[in-house]
Design a protein around this motif. Structure first.
Motif, PDB file in Angstrom:
ATOM      1  N   ASP A 193      23.661  11.200-113.855  1.00 56.49           N
ATOM      2  CA  ASP A 193      24.796  10.904-112.987  1.00 56.49           C
ATOM      3  C   ASP A 193      25.346   9.489-113.139  1.00 56.49           C
ATOM      4  O   ASP A 193      26.091   9.013-112.304  1.00 56.49           O
ATOM      5  CB  ASP A 193      24.427  11.167-111.527  1.00 56.49           C
ATOM      6  N   GLY A 194      24.992   8.791-114.194  1.00 57.44           N
ATOM      7  CA  GLY A 194      25.472   7.424-114.414  1.00 57.44           C
ATOM      8  C   GLY A 194      24.620   6.706-115.429  1.00 57.44           C
ATOM      9  O   GLY A 194      24.325   7.236-116.495  1.00 57.44           O
ATOM     10  N   PHE A 195      24.180   5.503-115.079  1.00 54.98           N
ATOM     11  CA  PHE A 195      23.312   4.746-115.960  1.00 54.98           C
ATOM     12  C   PHE A 195      22.593   3.660-115.182  1.00 54.98           C
ATOM     13  O   PHE A 195      22.930   3.374-114.036  1.00 54.98           O
ATOM     14  CB  PHE A 195      24.070   4.164-117.154  1.00 54.98           C
ATOM     15  N   ILE A 196      21.594   3.070-115.829  1.00 58.20           N
ATOM     16  CA  ILE A 196      20.805   1.991-115.239  1.00 58.20           C
ATOM     17  C   ILE A 196      20.923   0.774-116.140  1.00 58.20           C
ATOM     18  O   ILE A 196      20.691   0.865-117.346  1.00 58.20           O
ATOM     19  CB  ILE A 196      19.325   2.397-115.106  1.00 58.20           C
ATOM     20  N   LEU A 197      21.287  -0.354-115.565  1.00 52.77           N
ATOM     21  CA  LEU A 197      21.320  -1.637-116.272  1.00 52.77           C
ATOM     22  C   LEU A 197      20.128  -2.455-115.789  1.00 52.77           C
ATOM     23  O   LEU A 197      19.847  -2.484-114.586  1.00 52.77           O
ATOM     24  CB  LEU A 197      22.587  -2.430-115.926  1.00 52.77           C
TER      25      LEU A 197
END
Length: 176
Positions: A140-144
């Motif tokens: 559902d998105g990303f992790i930075l």
């Protein structure tokens, strides 16, 4: 951050990697080698040359080392914003062969993922291309994430209010 230290294909102990304003404080605690005549050094596996952490000494039946690595040393090794992927003991001849089950402490940046991910947000898109920022795509998105040291500039500073900080790592969970 606490990480495993490997020797002869087995977990030999652990290493504490504590960033501070001037670099990193390292504490190593490992079992003695099978051959006590071998002089082992602790290294960190990086994308380039291994980072020499130091030469642990025998203390009370264990190998121990406490030392400080400067920001300049970390920068030269490419570890200023993120710690080495793994830590190992070696006599200096060559890094040990990787064995199944050896875990990485922090995943290496995946440049192909960084180039594909676009958020449409100008600030976040710039952060995706910043050195030291690691990106992981999720459903559902990303992790930075990046290394975080109090009172020191760091890659995710423009979005710090949205970050979670644990064990010296700043993390931003972004949902589309």
């Amino acid at each position: 951050m606490r990480a495993s230290v490997w020797s002869e294909g087995q977990e030999a102990g652990n290493l504490e990697w504590e960033p501070d304003a001037y670099g990193v404080q390292v504490s190593l605690d490992c079992v003695l080698p099978s051959d006590p005549r071998i002089l082992l050094r602790c290294y960190g596996r990086t994308d380039g040359e291994p980072l020499l952490i130091g030469l642990p000494e025998p203390q009370n039946g264990r190998l121990r080392l406490k030392r400080h690595l400067s920001r300049e040393t970390l920068k030269a090794a490419g570890c200023l914003h993120a710690p080495p992927r793994e830590f190992y003991l070696s006599d200096g001849t060559a890094p040990p062969a990787r064995k199944a089950g050896m875990e990485k402490t922090v995943p290496a940046p995946e440049t192909s993922v960084e180039q594909r991910v676009q958020t449409g947000d100008e600030v976040l898109d710039i952060l995706l291309r910043t050195d030291g920022v690691q990106v992981e795509q999720t459903a559902d998105g990303f992790i930075l994430c990046c290394q975080f040291v109090r009172d020191t500039s760091f890659a995710l500073a423009p979005v710090f209010a949205l970050c979670e900080v644990n064990d010296g790592i700043a993390t931003l969970h972004w949902r589309k």
